[in-house]
Design an enzyme around this catalytic site. Structure first.
Site, PDB file in Angstrom:
ATOM      1  N   CYS A  79       0.845  -1.190   0.000  1.00  0.00           N
ATOM      2  CA  CYS A  79       0.000   0.000   0.000  1.00  0.00           C
ATOM      3  C   CYS A  79       0.883   1.243   0.000  1.00  0.00           C
ATOM      4  O   CYS A  79       1.785   1.369   0.830  1.00  0.00           O
ATOM      5  CB  CYS A  79      -0.879  -0.043   1.243  1.00  0.00           C
ATOM      6  SG  CYS A  79      -1.645   1.513   1.677  1.00  0.00           S
ATOM      7  N   GLU A  80       0.619   2.134  -0.930  1.00  0.00           N
ATOM      8  CA  GLU A  80       1.450   3.338  -1.021  1.00  0.00           C
ATOM      9  C   GLU A  80       1.187   4.322   0.123  1.00  0.00           C
ATOM     10  O   GLU A  80       1.968   5.239   0.332  1.00  0.00           O
ATOM     11  CB  GLU A  80       1.263   4.039  -2.368  1.00  0.00           C
ATOM     12  CG  GLU A  80      -0.076   4.672  -2.591  1.00  0.00           C
ATOM     13  CD  GLU A  80      -0.207   5.315  -3.971  1.00  0.00           C
ATOM     14  OE1 GLU A  80      -0.951   6.299  -4.055  1.00  0.00           O
ATOM     15  OE2 GLU A  80       0.396   4.833  -4.934  1.00  0.00           O
ATOM     16  N   HIS A  81       0.121   4.126   0.866  1.00  0.00           N
ATOM     17  CA  HIS A  81      -0.191   5.036   1.969  1.00  0.00           C
ATOM     18  C   HIS A  81       0.515   4.667   3.266  1.00  0.00           C
ATOM     19  O   HIS A  81       0.833   5.545   4.070  1.00  0.00           O
ATOM     20  CB  HIS A  81      -1.702   5.091   2.211  1.00  0.00           C
ATOM     21  CG  HIS A  81      -2.465   5.590   1.035  1.00  0.00           C
ATOM     22  ND1 HIS A  81      -3.692   5.085   0.685  1.00  0.00           N
ATOM     23  CD2 HIS A  81      -2.170   6.522   0.104  1.00  0.00           C
ATOM     24  CE1 HIS A  81      -4.120   5.707  -0.404  1.00  0.00           C
ATOM     25  NE2 HIS A  81      -3.214   6.579  -0.773  1.00  0.00           N
ATOM     26  N   HIS A  82       0.715   3.350   3.501  1.00  0.00           N
ATOM     27  CA  HIS A  82       1.279   2.915   4.780  1.00  0.00           C
ATOM     28  C   HIS A  82       2.478   1.980   4.628  1.00  0.00           C
ATOM     29  O   HIS A  82       3.061   1.572   5.627  1.00  0.00           O
ATOM     30  CB  HIS A  82       0.208   2.183   5.610  1.00  0.00           C
ATOM     31  CG  HIS A  82      -1.022   2.990   5.821  1.00  0.00           C
ATOM     32  ND1 HIS A  82      -2.154   2.850   5.039  1.00  0.00           N
ATOM     33  CD2 HIS A  82      -1.301   3.987   6.703  1.00  0.00           C
ATOM     34  CE1 HIS A  82      -3.072   3.708   5.436  1.00  0.00           C
ATOM     35  NE2 HIS A  82      -2.584   4.404   6.437  1.00  0.00           N
ATOM     36  N   GLN A 120      -5.225  -0.393  -4.595  1.00  0.00           N
ATOM     37  CA  GLN A 120      -5.892  -1.454  -5.346  1.00  0.00           C
ATOM     38  C   GLN A 120      -6.619  -0.927  -6.573  1.00  0.00           C
ATOM     39  O   GLN A 120      -6.622  -1.559  -7.627  1.00  0.00           O
ATOM     40  CB  GLN A 120      -6.847  -2.221  -4.424  1.00  0.00           C
ATOM     41  CG  GLN A 120      -7.509  -3.406  -5.097  1.00  0.00           C
ATOM     42  CD  GLN A 120      -8.312  -4.238  -4.132  1.00  0.00           C
ATOM     43  OE1 GLN A 120      -8.018  -4.276  -2.939  1.00  0.00           O
ATOM     44  NE2 GLN A 120      -9.329  -4.911  -4.629  1.00  0.00           N
ATOM     45  N   HIS A 148      -6.244  -6.058   3.063  1.00  0.00           N
ATOM     46  CA  HIS A 148      -5.280  -4.993   3.289  1.00  0.00           C
ATOM     47  C   HIS A 148      -4.846  -4.989   4.753  1.00  0.00           C
ATOM     48  O   HIS A 148      -5.679  -4.796   5.643  1.00  0.00           O
ATOM     49  CB  HIS A 148      -5.904  -3.639   2.937  1.00  0.00           C
ATOM     50  CG  HIS A 148      -6.236  -3.506   1.492  1.00  0.00           C
ATOM     51  ND1 HIS A 148      -5.525  -2.675   0.659  1.00  0.00           N
ATOM     52  CD2 HIS A 148      -7.176  -4.111   0.713  1.00  0.00           C
ATOM     53  CE1 HIS A 148      -6.021  -2.767  -0.576  1.00  0.00           C
ATOM     54  NE2 HIS A 148      -7.024  -3.629  -0.559  1.00  0.00           N
ATOM     55  N   CYS A 150      -3.232  -2.750   6.175  1.00  0.00           N
ATOM     56  CA  CYS A 150      -3.412  -1.418   6.757  1.00  0.00           C
ATOM     57  C   CYS A 150      -4.797  -1.286   7.396  1.00  0.00           C
ATOM     58  O   CYS A 150      -4.988  -0.459   8.284  1.00  0.00           O
ATOM     59  CB  CYS A 150      -3.170  -0.312   5.721  1.00  0.00           C
ATOM     60  SG  CYS A 150      -4.212  -0.400   4.263  1.00  0.00           S
TER      61      CYS A 150
END
Length: 187
Positions: A79-82, A120, A148, A150
């Site tokens: 995940c590019e956020h976490h 995703q 996920h 996250c």
């Protein structure tokens, strides 16, 4: 990553361990910076690959116009956020228009895009767009079902929640064609 980048990644990992209060000289952490740098290198190797070239390497002329389905393609991404993993299955269908592709190339395309920092929704669209742009089929449909970490390890902490994303084009804009694909997924 090049050698200089790996060295820097090791140093950053060691610093991060220190920032959270760890002793980087203790036995269990001695090789952790190297392991993390190498694992990040492996998990993001998709940046150095061309998914269209993979498909083009196995394009064949064919007078076949029915749906081709490859389902249950396992994938792992970050995940590019976490920077936490998300993983699951990708299902792909396309309707050829004069060309087919070697079936093993579709999972390779999935891996190339999954081995980049992702969300995703983008992963779903990138796979569909690459197949569409390279094969020029009558239609493409991609469905991804994923879990996920996250969502499971932090934040809402909901175990077992699955996310499904869908992207389609061409003949798959027809509801009956989509239902045909979903029927194949259930069988």
């Amino acid at each position: 990553m090049k050698d200089e980048q790996l060295k820097e990644a090791r140093q950053c990992t060691a610093r991060l361990l220190e920032l959270i209060g760890e002793d980087t000289s203790r036995e269990g952490l001695l090789k952790t910076p190297e392991r993390v740098a190498r694992s990040i290198q492996q998990m993001t190797c998709g940046y150095g690959m061309d998914p269209a070239a993979v498909l083009q390497s196995a394009l064949f002329k064919a007078d076949y116009g029915q749906m081709v389905v490859v389902k249950d393609i396992e994938f792992y991404s970050l995940c590019e956020h976490h920077l936490l993993p998300f993983f699951g299955k990708v299902h792909i269908a396309y309707i050829p228009d004069g060309s087919i592709v070697g079936l093993s190339k579709l999972p390779r395309v999935v891996d190339i895009f999954a081995r980049r920092l992702q969300v995703q929704e983008h992963l779903t669209m990138q796979i569909r767009q690459c197949i569409e742009d390279t094969l020029h089929p009558k239609g493409v449909m991609v469905v991804i079902e994923a879990q996920h970490l996250c969502m499971q390890m932090r934040g809402v902490e909901k175990q077992g929640a699955q996310t499904r994303t869908i992207d389609f084009s061409g003949e798959f804009t027809n509801r009956e064609r989509r239902e045909e694909f979903f029927s194949m997924l259930r069988s």
